[in-house]
Design an enzyme around this catalytic site. Structure first.
Site, PDB file in Angstrom:
ATOM      1  N   GLY A 156     -18.443  -1.267  -0.240  1.00  0.00           N
ATOM      2  CA  GLY A 156     -19.606  -0.390  -0.040  1.00  0.00           C
ATOM      3  C   GLY A 156     -20.916  -1.009  -0.494  1.00  0.00           C
ATOM      4  O   GLY A 156     -21.993  -0.512  -0.153  1.00  0.00           O
ATOM      5  N   LEU A 157     -20.855  -2.109  -1.247  1.00  0.00           N
ATOM      6  CA  LEU A 157     -22.097  -2.748  -1.723  1.00  0.00           C
ATOM      7  C   LEU A 157     -22.973  -3.170  -0.540  1.00  0.00           C
ATOM      8  O   LEU A 157     -24.195  -3.030  -0.564  1.00  0.00           O
ATOM      9  CB  LEU A 157     -21.749  -3.979  -2.583  1.00  0.00           C
ATOM     10  CG  LEU A 157     -22.930  -4.639  -3.288  1.00  0.00           C
ATOM     11  CD1 LEU A 157     -23.459  -3.742  -4.397  1.00  0.00           C
ATOM     12  CD2 LEU A 157     -22.530  -5.988  -3.890  1.00  0.00           C
ATOM     13  N   LEU A 166     -17.175  -5.296   3.421  1.00  0.00           N
ATOM     14  CA  LEU A 166     -18.365  -4.550   2.968  1.00  0.00           C
ATOM     15  C   LEU A 166     -18.478  -4.567   1.447  1.00  0.00           C
ATOM     16  O   LEU A 166     -19.292  -3.846   0.873  1.00  0.00           O
ATOM     17  CB  LEU A 166     -18.305  -3.103   3.481  1.00  0.00           C
ATOM     18  CG  LEU A 166     -18.429  -2.943   4.999  1.00  0.00           C
ATOM     19  CD1 LEU A 166     -18.183  -1.486   5.403  1.00  0.00           C
ATOM     20  CD2 LEU A 166     -19.802  -3.410   5.487  1.00  0.00           C
ATOM     21  N   TYR A 225       0.841  -1.189   0.000  1.00  0.00           N
ATOM     22  CA  TYR A 225       0.000   0.000   0.000  1.00  0.00           C
ATOM     23  C   TYR A 225       0.885   1.251   0.000  1.00  0.00           C
ATOM     24  O   TYR A 225       1.056   1.946   1.013  1.00  0.00           O
ATOM     25  CB  TYR A 225      -0.944   0.024   1.216  1.00  0.00           C
ATOM     26  CG  TYR A 225      -1.811  -1.215   1.377  1.00  0.00           C
ATOM     27  CD1 TYR A 225      -2.055  -2.074   0.308  1.00  0.00           C
ATOM     28  CD2 TYR A 225      -2.395  -1.540   2.603  1.00  0.00           C
ATOM     29  CE1 TYR A 225      -2.838  -3.213   0.451  1.00  0.00           C
ATOM     30  CE2 TYR A 225      -3.190  -2.674   2.752  1.00  0.00           C
ATOM     31  CZ  TYR A 225      -3.387  -3.500   1.668  1.00  0.00           C
ATOM     32  OH  TYR A 225      -4.165  -4.630   1.821  1.00  0.00           O
TER      33      TYR A 225
HETATM   34  N1  LIG Z   1      -4.866  -9.154   1.890  1.00  0.00           N
HETATM   35  C1  LIG Z   1      -5.406  -8.735   0.764  1.00  0.00           C
HETATM   36  O1  LIG Z   1      -5.131  -9.245  -0.331  1.00  0.00           O
HETATM   37  C2  LIG Z   1      -6.401  -7.592   0.829  1.00  0.00           C
HETATM   38  C3  LIG Z   1      -7.178  -7.245  -0.289  1.00  0.00           C
HETATM   39  C4  LIG Z   1      -8.094  -6.194  -0.174  1.00  0.00           C
HETATM   40  C5  LIG Z   1      -8.220  -5.515   1.031  1.00  0.00           C
HETATM   41  N2  LIG Z   1      -7.425  -5.867   2.098  1.00  0.00           N
HETATM   42  C6  LIG Z   1      -7.566  -5.178   3.420  1.00  0.00           C
HETATM   43  O2  LIG Z   1      -8.943  -5.033   3.737  1.00  0.00           O
HETATM   44  C7  LIG Z   1      -9.250  -3.663   4.023  1.00  0.00           C
HETATM   45  C8  LIG Z   1     -10.687  -3.333   3.638  1.00  0.00           C
HETATM   46  O3  LIG Z   1     -10.974  -3.774   2.349  1.00  0.00           O
HETATM   47  P1  LIG Z   1     -11.685  -2.866   1.230  1.00  0.00           P
HETATM   48  O4  LIG Z   1     -11.408  -1.458   1.478  1.00  0.00           O
HETATM   49  O5  LIG Z   1     -11.354  -3.521  -0.053  1.00  0.00           O
HETATM   50  O6  LIG Z   1     -13.226  -3.159   1.375  1.00  0.00           O
HETATM   51  P2  LIG Z   1     -14.472  -2.832   2.291  1.00  0.00           P
HETATM   52  O7  LIG Z   1     -14.096  -2.726   3.698  1.00  0.00           O
HETATM   53  O8  LIG Z   1     -15.432  -3.858   1.864  1.00  0.00           O
HETATM   54  O9  LIG Z   1     -14.983  -1.422   1.717  1.00  0.00           O
HETATM   55  C9  LIG Z   1     -14.524  -0.225   2.217  1.00  0.00           C
HETATM   56  C10 LIG Z   1     -15.197   0.914   1.492  1.00  0.00           C
HETATM   57  O10 LIG Z   1     -16.621   0.842   1.642  1.00  0.00           O
HETATM   58  C11 LIG Z   1     -17.155   2.149   1.760  1.00  0.00           C
HETATM   59  N3  LIG Z   1     -17.790   2.256   3.087  1.00  0.00           N
HETATM   60  C12 LIG Z   1     -17.312   1.828   4.266  1.00  0.00           C
HETATM   61  N4  LIG Z   1     -18.184   2.102   5.272  1.00  0.00           N
HETATM   62  C13 LIG Z   1     -19.224   2.728   4.698  1.00  0.00           C
HETATM   63  C14 LIG Z   1     -20.444   3.261   5.204  1.00  0.00           C
HETATM   64  N5  LIG Z   1     -20.750   3.196   6.499  1.00  0.00           N
HETATM   65  N6  LIG Z   1     -21.310   3.822   4.322  1.00  0.00           N
HETATM   66  C15 LIG Z   1     -21.013   3.889   2.991  1.00  0.00           C
HETATM   67  N7  LIG Z   1     -19.876   3.420   2.458  1.00  0.00           N
HETATM   68  C16 LIG Z   1     -18.987   2.830   3.309  1.00  0.00           C
HETATM   69  C17 LIG Z   1     -15.991   3.123   1.592  1.00  0.00           C
HETATM   70  O11 LIG Z   1     -15.885   3.454   0.212  1.00  0.00           O
HETATM   71  P3  LIG Z   1     -15.776   4.991  -0.287  1.00  0.00           P
HETATM   72  O12 LIG Z   1     -14.414   5.426   0.092  1.00  0.00           O
HETATM   73  O13 LIG Z   1     -15.942   4.857  -1.768  1.00  0.00           O
HETATM   74  O14 LIG Z   1     -16.870   5.760   0.393  1.00  0.00           O
HETATM   75  C18 LIG Z   1     -14.821   2.278   2.035  1.00  0.00           C
HETATM   76  O15 LIG Z   1     -13.593   2.713   1.535  1.00  0.00           O
HETATM   77  C19 LIG Z   1      -8.171  -2.892   3.267  1.00  0.00           C
HETATM   78  O16 LIG Z   1      -7.950  -1.613   3.785  1.00  0.00           O
HETATM   79  C20 LIG Z   1      -6.971  -3.790   3.480  1.00  0.00           C
HETATM   80  O17 LIG Z   1      -6.403  -3.561   4.757  1.00  0.00           O
HETATM   81  C21 LIG Z   1      -6.550  -6.897   2.006  1.00  0.00           C
END
Ligand SMILES: NC(=O)c1ccc[n+]([C@@H]2O[C@H](COP(=O)([O-])OP(=O)(O)OC[C@H]3O[C@@H](n4cnc5c(N)ncnc54)[C@H](OP(=O)(O)O)[C@@H]3O)[C@@H](O)[C@H]2O)c1
Length: 323
Positions: A216-217, A213, A64
């Site tokens: 955001g879906l 999440l 990152y």
């Molecule tokens: N190990 C791996 O290969 C891997 C891969 C992917 C992710 N990760 C880790 O997992 C973490 C989270 O994953 P992710 O960011 O992909 O997915 P996520 O947690 O499913 O989605 C986060 C996004 O959802 C939206 N959101 C969150 N809360 C909300 C709310 N209350 N209302 C409306 N929208 C909301 C925001 O998007 P907006 O910014 O567009 O509002 C936020 O950035 C990453 O930071 C990372 O540490 C690891």
């Protein structure tokens, strides 16, 4: 008070929900294609909201931004008055095109970027891409642990067979495997079928659920306003095109409606019920790391720990999520 969860068989205690920090990687990093990057000031506000909500750990990675996310996180924690040792930090080594020796070579960079915060969990970001074998990578991780440079060893995106292998190699070094970070959400329940959940439970390994999440879906925002899908980061639009299409949103609408109905009864949001399902459904084995680009999102995620879904509610969501 939120009940802590033990990270694998270590003595590290984590809140069921941590904060994912991929959005701190900066605008030049490839992760901008899957997430909305944020600068230091909003990142500090996001970290403060997570801390205020009781979150006690943070997940970042070398990938990152090559240290940027780690640095932004450390700066934010310091600005919030957090001292090293008061929270836990998980980071990851990038295997792509590198030998296991780079695990040892780059730990100094991880620690430098983290500005005094220790690496409580160091993870191999993925099982593919390295020029060395998985056993060689885990032996290098075991070496760091024995040298006191990290507190525990984890992996990410490992399949059941690779998890067994990682566990065996570390055990031969007298070290336990603490965690496997994998994609799990109401709409991504592969761990139940591919042996990862069963293997993790048997070996005492914690599963860290990423993308809980679905970008955001699972907040219902795309169901409420399908036009929003056009503003999602490009890779989310591409890989999520089926889920974000009119037909995809129609398919998951009954699930969102149920999340909303349950949430209304408790006075919480769709996303909070979705996150609580994740930390309830799999017992202590699973912890989750939702991302947040705004303080309100981080506060909502932390607030999901205060809810207690009934077995009947969990079962209902189970059934709807598989339709
Ligand atoms: N190990 C791996 O290969 C891997 C891969 C992917 C992710 N990760 C880790 O997992 C973490 C989270 O994953 P992710 O960011 O992909 O997915 P996520 O947690 O499913 O989605 C986060 C996004 O959802 C939206 N959101 C969150 N809360 C909300 C709310 N209350 N209302 C409306 N929208 C909301 C925001 O998007 P907006 O910014 O567009 O509002 C936020 O950035 C990453 O930071 C990372 O540490 C690891």
């Amino acid at each position: 008070m939120v009940k802590m969860r033990r990270l694998g068989k270590t003595d590290i205690e984590l809140t069921p929900i941590g904060l994912g920090c991929m959005q701190f990687a900066g605008t030049a990093n490839i992760t901008r294609l899957i997430i909305r990057p944020i600068d230091q000031e909003p990142a500090t506000a996001v970290v403060r909201a997570a801390l205020d909500g009781g979150v006690n750990w943070f997940d970042t990675a070398e990938m990152y931004g090559g240290g940027r996310s780690e640095e932004v996180l450390a700066t934010a924690l310091k600005a919030c008055g957090v001292r090293p040792g008061q929270v836990s930090v998980a980071t990851k080594w990038t295997p792509t095109g590198r030998t296991a020796a780079s695990i040892t070579r780059t730990i100094g960079d991880r620690l430098r970027h983290l500005g005094g915060f220790p690496v409580d969990l160091h993870q191999i970001h993925m099982p593919t891409g390295s020029l060395s074998s998985i056993p060689a990578q885990l032996k290098a991780m075991a070496g760091l642990l024995k040298a006191g440079r990290i507190r525990s060893v984890g992996v990410s995106n490992f399949a059941a067979r690779q998890l067994e292998l990682a566990h065996r190699v570390l055990a031969s070094e007298g070290v336990t495997l603490a965690a496997n970070q994998v994609h799990i959400s109401l709409l991504h329940r592969n761990v139940e079928r591919d042996g990862v959940l069963e293997t993790a439970r048997r070996l005492g390994v914690t599963l860290i659920a990423y993308s809980p999440l679905e970008g955001g879906l699972l907040t219902g925002r795309f169901h409420d306003d399908p036009a929003l899908a056009r503003t999602a980061p490009v890779m989310r639009r591409f890989f999520g095109r089926k889920e974000l299409s009119a037909a995809g949103l129609a398919r998951t609408r009954p699930l969102i409606d149920e999340l909303r109905a349950i949430g209304q009864a408790y006075g919480v949001s769709v996303s909070q019920v979705a996150l609580n399902w994740l930390i309830t459904r799999y017992g202590d084995t699973v912890v989750a790391i939702p991302g947040a680009s705004k303080p309100g999102q981080a506060a909502a995620a932390a607030g999901a720990m205060g809810l207690r879904l009934t077995d009947a509610e969990v079962g209902k969501l189970d059934a709807l999520s598989l339709r």
